[in-house]
Enzyme design. Structure first.
Site, PDB file in Angstrom:
ATOM      1  N   ARG A  13       0.841  -1.192   0.000  1.00 37.65           N
ATOM      2  CA  ARG A  13       0.000   0.000   0.000  1.00 37.65           C
ATOM      3  C   ARG A  13       0.872   1.235   0.000  1.00 37.65           C
ATOM      4  O   ARG A  13       1.987   1.217   0.520  1.00 37.65           O
ATOM      5  CB  ARG A  13      -0.856   0.017   1.269  1.00 37.65           C
ATOM      6  CG  ARG A  13      -1.854  -1.097   1.339  1.00 37.65           C
ATOM      7  CD  ARG A  13      -2.992  -0.826   0.432  1.00 37.65           C
ATOM      8  NE  ARG A  13      -4.112  -1.715   0.715  1.00 37.65           N
ATOM      9  CZ  ARG A  13      -5.225  -1.747   0.004  1.00 37.65           C
ATOM     10  NH1 ARG A  13      -5.374  -0.929  -1.018  1.00 37.65           N
ATOM     11  NH2 ARG A  13      -6.190  -2.577   0.322  1.00 37.65           N
ATOM     12  N   PRO A 194       4.787   8.648   1.744  1.00 35.54           N
ATOM     13  CA  PRO A 194       5.072   8.137   0.394  1.00 35.54           C
ATOM     14  C   PRO A 194       6.533   7.704   0.244  1.00 35.54           C
ATOM     15  O   PRO A 194       7.415   8.190   0.968  1.00 35.54           O
ATOM     16  CB  PRO A 194       4.766   9.343  -0.509  1.00 35.54           C
ATOM     17  CG  PRO A 194       3.830  10.195   0.290  1.00 35.54           C
ATOM     18  CD  PRO A 194       4.241  10.008   1.729  1.00 35.54           C
ATOM     19  N   SER A 195       6.774   6.823  -0.711  1.00 35.08           N
ATOM     20  CA  SER A 195       8.118   6.326  -1.059  1.00 35.08           C
ATOM     21  C   SER A 195       8.825   5.675   0.120  1.00 35.08           C
ATOM     22  O   SER A 195      10.050   5.642   0.179  1.00 35.08           O
ATOM     23  CB  SER A 195       9.012   7.457  -1.606  1.00 35.08           C
ATOM     24  OG  SER A 195       8.366   8.106  -2.662  1.00 35.08           O
ATOM     25  N   ARG A 196       8.065   5.206   1.088  1.00 40.26           N
ATOM     26  CA  ARG A 196       8.627   4.529   2.272  1.00 40.26           C
ATOM     27  C   ARG A 196       9.515   5.444   3.127  1.00 40.26           C
ATOM     28  O   ARG A 196      10.317   4.974   3.936  1.00 40.26           O
ATOM     29  CB  ARG A 196       9.420   3.266   1.894  1.00 40.26           C
ATOM     30  CG  ARG A 196       8.560   2.211   1.166  1.00 40.26           C
ATOM     31  CD  ARG A 196       7.385   1.787   2.050  1.00 40.26           C
ATOM     32  NE  ARG A 196       6.625   0.657   1.541  1.00 40.26           N
ATOM     33  CZ  ARG A 196       5.370   0.725   1.073  1.00 40.26           C
ATOM     34  NH1 ARG A 196       4.748   1.898   0.995  1.00 40.26           N
ATOM     35  NH2 ARG A 196       4.726  -0.355   0.716  1.00 40.26           N
ATOM     36  N   LEU A 197       9.352   6.760   2.934  1.00 42.02           N
ATOM     37  CA  LEU A 197      10.115   7.705   3.772  1.00 42.02           C
ATOM     38  C   LEU A 197       9.250   8.106   4.968  1.00 42.02           C
ATOM     39  O   LEU A 197       8.865   9.269   5.137  1.00 42.02           O
ATOM     40  CB  LEU A 197      10.532   8.932   2.941  1.00 42.02           C
ATOM     41  CG  LEU A 197      11.494   8.622   1.791  1.00 42.02           C
ATOM     42  CD1 LEU A 197      11.882   9.889   1.041  1.00 42.02           C
ATOM     43  CD2 LEU A 197      12.763   7.950   2.330  1.00 42.02           C
TER      44      LEU A 197
END
Ligand SMILES: Cc1cc2nc3c(=O)[nH]c(=O)nc-3n(C[C@H](O)[C@H](O)[C@H](O)COP(=O)(O)O)c2cc1C
Length: 221
Positions: A13, A194-197
């Site tokens: 997700r 977002p972007s796993r940050l």
């Protein structure tokens, strides 16, 4: 791998609801927790926002985890109720420390709490026990939690207790049942980004100086 789960590796997700940074973090982690908890409750999207994982450790250092319900937030910590002779009860009473974990997936949020745990007073446990529905009171008396049992024996014990207490509205609190107070020494608030940050804001109780100052920081996701 099992064909049915072929797409497991692609299941992911995106987290894009909001940010959480140091300027937004309250200096007191309890206040911060209550803010997020209130959002979780008021969102109406989470079936049991007070469900939390409690992890404990046995004498060999082997961890185990299970869900319980948070029932009270005190100035000193978080309270849940259980059977003191259960696996978790015995492990917690051995004094090795515990961790709590909340995951509010619809909000893309996780809260981690670590600390020590102790029994609350008998008086407080009894007061809470007596506020529970009679069916739950019977359940507590009828279950030697974490011990092997057959469904038949469990039902028979329940029927026996219902008969024994048929003229009683409120049962006494079992001596091996009560609350644990988890006193945190560390919190972490995780907000998916977002972007796993992701944002990870931590609070550590400053060591040994006797005051309750919390040191706030950020960790890499
Ligand atoms: C949503 C949910 C809420 C639960 N609440 C409690 C609770 O408040 N207290 C409790 O002792 N067990 C609760 N349980 C059951 C525990 O997860 C666990 O099965 C039980 O306490 C025995 O754990 P143990 O053998 O590790 O001690 C709950 C389970 C679920 C799924």
């Amino acid at each position: 791998m099992d064909k049915q789960f072929n797409d497991l590796a692609s299941m992911r997700r995106n987290y894009d609801l909001e940010a959480f940074d140091l300027t937004q973090a309250n200096e007191n982690p309890f206040i911060q927790f209550k803010k997020w908890f209130e959002v979780a409750i008021k969102s109406g999207k989470i079936y049991e926002p007070n469900a939390m994982t409690v992890a404990s450790v046995d004498e060999n250092g082997l961890p185990s985890a299970r869900i319980v319900l948070l029932k009270e937030i005190w100035e000193a910590g978080f309270v849940f109720y259980t059977n003191y002779d259960s696996r978790k009860g015995r492990e917690i009473l051995s004094g090795k420390g515990v961790s709590l974990l909340f995951y509010w997936d619809q909000l893309h949020r996780q809260v981690r709490i670590e600390g020590t745990a102790e029994k609350i007073s008998r008086e407080k446990s009894e007061k809470y026990f007596q506020s529970r529905p009679k069916t739950s009171q019977i359940g507590a008396w009828g279950s030697a939690q974490s011990q092997p049992v057959s469904r038949k024996d469990l039902e028979a014990r329940k029927n026996e207790l219902e008969e024994q207490y048929k003229d009683t509205d409120v049962l006494p609190c079992p001596p091996n049942w009560g609350g644990f107070l988890v006193k945190p020494t560390r919190f972490e608030f995780w907000q998916g980004r977002p972007s796993r940050l992701h944002d990870r804001i931590t609070y550590e109780l400053s060591p040994s100086d006797g005051t309750s100052d919390w040191i706030v920081g950020r960790l890499a996701p």
